[in-house]
Design an enzyme around this catalytic site. Structure first.
Site, PDB file in Angstrom:
ATOM      1  NE  ARG A 133      37.011  52.796  50.677  1.00 59.48           N
ATOM      2  CZ  ARG A 133      37.377  51.801  49.927  1.00 59.48           C
ATOM      3  NH1 ARG A 133      36.718  50.417  50.282  1.00 59.48           N
ATOM      4  NH2 ARG A 133      38.142  51.671  49.025  1.00 59.48           N
ATOM      5  CB  CYS A 160      38.890  43.753  48.835  1.00 60.32           C
ATOM      6  SG  CYS A 160      38.283  43.886  47.200  1.00 60.32           S
ATOM      7  NE  ARG A 179      39.448  44.991  43.325  1.00 59.67           N
ATOM      8  CZ  ARG A 179      39.044  46.237  43.561  1.00 59.67           C
ATOM      9  NH1 ARG A 179      38.181  46.421  44.578  1.00 59.67           N
ATOM     10  NH2 ARG A 179      39.409  47.003  42.802  1.00 59.67           N
ATOM     11  N   PRO A 180      43.635  40.180  42.551  1.00 59.60           N
ATOM     12  CG  PRO A 180      44.073  38.412  40.940  1.00 59.60           C
ATOM     13  CD  PRO A 180      43.114  38.926  41.608  1.00 59.60           C
ATOM     14  CG  ASP A 206      33.510  50.797  39.970  1.00 60.56           C
ATOM     15  OD1 ASP A 206      33.377  49.671  40.572  1.00 60.56           O
ATOM     16  OD2 ASP A 206      34.510  51.519  39.947  1.00 60.56           O
ATOM     17  CB  ILE A 235      34.557  43.345  36.277  1.00 58.73           C
ATOM     18  CG1 ILE A 235      34.239  44.006  34.843  1.00 58.73           C
ATOM     19  CG2 ILE A 235      36.037  43.934  36.589  1.00 58.73           C
ATOM     20  CD1 ILE A 235      35.235  43.896  33.966  1.00 58.73           C
ATOM     21  CG  ASP A 271      47.915  38.200  38.603  1.00 58.80           C
ATOM     22  OD1 ASP A 271      47.025  39.055  38.765  1.00 58.80           O
ATOM     23  OD2 ASP A 271      47.746  37.519  37.548  1.00 58.80           O
ATOM     24  CG  LEU A 272      47.107  41.201  35.126  1.00 60.77           C
ATOM     25  CD1 LEU A 272      45.699  41.796  34.596  1.00 60.77           C
ATOM     26  CD2 LEU A 272      47.547  40.123  34.253  1.00 60.77           C
ATOM     27  NE  ARG A 324      42.043  45.506  45.047  1.00 61.60           N
ATOM     28  CZ  ARG A 324      43.282  44.716  44.800  1.00 61.60           C
ATOM     29  NH1 ARG A 324      43.267  43.697  45.551  1.00 61.60           N
ATOM     30  NH2 ARG A 324      43.799  44.504  43.580  1.00 61.60           N
ATOM     31  CE  LYS A 366      36.641  55.520  45.368  1.00 61.43           C
ATOM     32  NZ  LYS A 366      37.726  54.484  45.133  1.00 61.43           N
ATOM     33  CG  ASN A 367      37.769  54.807  41.150  1.00 58.56           C
ATOM     34  OD1 ASN A 367      38.337  54.950  42.203  1.00 58.56           O
ATOM     35  ND2 ASN A 367      37.163  53.852  40.692  1.00 58.56           N
TER      36      ASN A 367
HETATM   37  C1  UD1 Z   1      39.762  49.865  39.413  1.00 67.35           C
HETATM   38  C2  UD1 Z   1      38.838  50.645  40.188  1.00 67.35           C
HETATM   39  C3  UD1 Z   1      37.470  50.066  40.698  1.00 67.35           C
HETATM   40  C4  UD1 Z   1      36.855  49.347  39.679  1.00 67.35           C
HETATM   41  C5  UD1 Z   1      37.760  48.487  38.812  1.00 67.35           C
HETATM   42  C6  UD1 Z   1      37.172  47.750  37.387  1.00 67.35           C
HETATM   43  C7  UD1 Z   1      40.200  52.357  40.997  1.00 67.35           C
HETATM   44  C8  UD1 Z   1      41.073  52.903  42.426  1.00 67.35           C
HETATM   45  N1  UD1 Z   1      39.388  51.232  41.122  1.00 67.35           N
HETATM   46  O1  UD1 Z   1      40.113  48.837  40.256  1.00 67.35           O
HETATM   47  O2  UD1 Z   1      36.556  50.953  41.352  1.00 67.35           O
HETATM   48  O3  UD1 Z   1      35.743  48.487  39.917  1.00 67.35           O
HETATM   49  O4  UD1 Z   1      38.810  49.216  38.226  1.00 67.35           O
HETATM   50  O5  UD1 Z   1      36.599  48.920  36.524  1.00 67.35           O
HETATM   51  O6  UD1 Z   1      40.524  52.855  40.373  1.00 67.35           O
HETATM   52  N2  UD1 Z   1      43.067  41.662  37.948  1.00 67.35           N
HETATM   53  C9  UD1 Z   1      44.103  40.490  37.768  1.00 67.35           C
HETATM   54  N3  UD1 Z   1      45.430  40.790  38.236  1.00 67.35           N
HETATM   55  C10 UD1 Z   1      45.587  41.926  38.511  1.00 67.35           C
HETATM   56  C11 UD1 Z   1      45.021  43.062  38.378  1.00 67.35           C
HETATM   57  C12 UD1 Z   1      43.508  42.885  37.988  1.00 67.35           C
HETATM   58  O7  UD1 Z   1      43.443  39.413  37.883  1.00 67.35           O
HETATM   59  O8  UD1 Z   1      47.024  42.037  38.390  1.00 67.35           O
HETATM   60  C13 UD1 Z   1      41.684  41.339  37.715  1.00 67.35           C
HETATM   61  C14 UD1 Z   1      40.727  41.755  38.960  1.00 67.35           C
HETATM   62  O9  UD1 Z   1      40.624  40.826  39.893  1.00 67.35           O
HETATM   63  C15 UD1 Z   1      39.140  42.008  38.081  1.00 67.35           C
HETATM   64  C16 UD1 Z   1      39.938  42.689  36.792  1.00 67.35           C
HETATM   65  O10 UD1 Z   1      41.205  42.243  36.519  1.00 67.35           O
HETATM   66  O11 UD1 Z   1      38.977  40.903  38.011  1.00 67.35           O
HETATM   67  C17 UD1 Z   1      39.981  44.114  36.731  1.00 67.35           C
HETATM   68  O12 UD1 Z   1      40.556  44.884  37.654  1.00 67.35           O
HETATM   69  P1  UD1 Z   1      41.142  46.071  37.666  1.00 67.35           P
HETATM   70  O13 UD1 Z   1      40.998  46.708  36.497  1.00 67.35           O
HETATM   71  O14 UD1 Z   1      42.632  46.020  37.969  1.00 67.35           O
HETATM   72  O15 UD1 Z   1      40.677  46.713  38.693  1.00 67.35           O
HETATM   73  P2  UD1 Z   1      41.237  47.807  39.801  1.00 67.35           P
HETATM   74  O16 UD1 Z   1      42.211  48.737  39.307  1.00 67.35           O
HETATM   75  O17 UD1 Z   1      41.532  47.142  41.235  1.00 67.35           O
END
Ligand code: UD1
Length: 436
Positions: free
Chosen positions: A403, A122, A127-128, A311, A333, A130-131, A98, A22-23
């Site tokens: 999902r 969520c 889960r911001p 996950d 994470i 900002d990056l 998301r 899925k991811n």
């Molecule tokens: C993806 C996966 C999710 C998995 C996660 C971590 C998909 C659709 N989802 O989620 O199943 O649990 O990777 O392996 O592929 N963060 C920030 N700012 C940002 C983005 C992320 O602070 O702009 C933080 C998040 O809050 C978290 C960490 O970075 O603490 C990792 O998140 P991220 O790898 O971005 O997760 P997703 O891509 O949302």
């Protein structure tokens, strides 16, 4: 809303087909926005999140068809974004998933503008994003947040940039990979995510004509091109689904082959299973899981790939509930990813959490109970515990499972599990007679 009923105590044996990830499929679908050519994805799992992404893309104007080969597995999806007429990703769709935010990079890169709802909180944390936004700004995007939406536009094309993520982010790496593929000049991503799903996207983009070096490393270099074209691409098998089934097999003392699973994507998980006394052996068609010993306690820290995946944390915790001795899990994470703990405790699990850590004392006495699924992976931890519990477990809110797990009951019951889905609509209409 459906429920799942499981009567524990049967040993799993047989073959379990592993679906496409899925991811990986979600960002691949978003990548269709980068070209007016046809992207034909095979091995796409049929899941609620995939349908949500299809609906989101369709309302942008992507023409989508989803064919169903035998037995509903490994469907092929064709996506053509030759006629995009709407650059807005609305709140109704983004809030349910998301990963919708993955349309931002491609829309901005190809059309110079996008309006995407902020995803909001969520179940597993704040889960911001900002990056994602900061990196797009570095590439020349103008971004404003107003009325719950990200309003983004560019003057001309996005520009290549040197981006250093302060945190490893799967989604942000994917968004920038897509945006940079059509940007002007060279983009270098430092501290990029290396997850197999990120690599799958990058390999597909290369098939579409993108110039990407360093795939699978933490430094990715993308040289922007003027346009991308369509291609045929097969979605990578789901390592998290495979790991989840491995935990299910292990807790029942079973022996199953996970057909299609790829060992090279599961090293950290296989090592932890080995430490717990569960063998994972690479076979010609996948991975065989053999659990003929008492489960041993282990310690786990979740990390970005190639570390142990967040996950898989909940599913591994369920297994460790029946281990010999006390195990420790540290979740690095997401800050709120222990919602399965109180539900597992309703089944007799002995778990104490403190901040990001959880201590699990093994017990031989898991008992069936009524429990509630709280998020996707947490739901599977309840299924795993239920397979070993004495008596009947009823899991509510299984839409979370839908999902991310394709034909779960069918796959498990084919290996001997006593599991069935109960349609709650029938129960509800029985209790509440329809108005005359
Ligand atoms: C993806 C996966 C999710 C998995 C996660 C971590 C998909 C659709 N989802 O989620 O199943 O649990 O990777 O392996 O592929 N963060 C920030 N700012 C940002 C983005 C992320 O602070 O702009 C933080 C998040 O809050 C978290 C960490 O970075 O603490 C990792 O998140 P991220 O790898 O971005 O997760 P997703 O891509 O949302």
């Amino acid at each position: 809303m459906d429920k799942i009923r499981i009567i524990g105590g049967t040993r799993l044996s047989g073959k379990i087909p592993i679906s496409g990830a899925k991811n990986a499929a979600l960002p691949l679908m978003a990548a269709s926005l980068l070209t007016d050519g046809k992207l034909a994805l095979s091995n796409v799992p049929y899941l609620a999140d995939i349908v949500t992404m299809a609906n989101l893309l369709a309302q942008h104007g992507v023409d989508i068809s989803f064919s169903a080969p035998a037995k509903n597995i490994g469907r092929t999806m064709s996506l053509s974004a030759g006629n995009i007429h709407n650059l807005t990703a609305p709140y109704e769709l983004v809030r349910t998933m998301r990963a919708s935010v993955l349309v931002l990079g491609p829309l901005l890169a190809r059309f110079g503008a996008a309006k995407v709802s902020l995803p909001g909180g969520c179940a597993i944390g704040t889960r911001p994003i900002d990056l994602h936004l900061k990196a797009l700004e570095q590439m020349g995007a103008h971004i404003e947040l107003a009325e719950g939406y990200i309003h983004a536009h560019t003057h001309g094309k996005l520009q290549g940039a040197e981006i250093t993520f302060e945190k490893v982010s799967v989604g942000a790496t994917e968004n920038i990979l897509m945006a940079a593929s059509l940007a002007e000049g060279i983009t270098i991503i430092h501290n990029a995510a290396r997850e197999p799903e990120v690599c799958d996207l990058a390999y597909c983009l290369v098939e579409m004509g993108a110039q990407i070096e360093g795939i699978g490393t933490d430094t990715i270099r993308i040289t922007g091109v003027d346009e991308l074209h369509g291609c045929d691409y097969s979605v990578v098998p789901d390592r998290i689904e495979a790991g989840s089934f491995a935990a299910a097999v292990a807790i029942t003392g079973g022996d199953c082959e996970l057909v299609g699973a790829r060992m090279e994507h599961m090293q950290s998980v296989a090592e932890k299973f080995a430490d717990a006394g569960v063998e994972m052996i690479e076979t010609e068609n996948g991975i065989r899981v053999i659990a003929d010993k008492k489960i041993q306690c282990i310690d786990i820290i979740t990390q970005p790939y190639p570390g142990f995946p967040t996950d898989m944390q909940a599913q591994m915790m369920a297994l460790l509930c029946v281990a010999d001795g006390a195990s420790m899990i540290t979740e690095t994470i997401f800050e709120n990813r222990y919602m399965h703990v109180p539900e597992l405790m309703r089944m007799g699990a002995k778990v104490i959490t403190h901040g990001s850590s959880a201590m699990i004392r093994g017990t031989d006495e898991l008992n069936g109970a009524e429990v509630m699924a709280t998020d996707l992976r947490a739901s599977l931890s309840l299924v795993i515990a239920a397979l070993a519990a004495k008596g009947e477990t009823v899991i509510h809110r299984v839409y979370h499972l839908d999902r991310g797990y394709e034909r779960l009951e069918e796959k498990l019951s084919a290996c001997g599990a006593n599991i069935e889905r109960i349609s709650e609509r029938t129960a509800a209409s029985f209790k509440i007679p329809e108005a005359a």
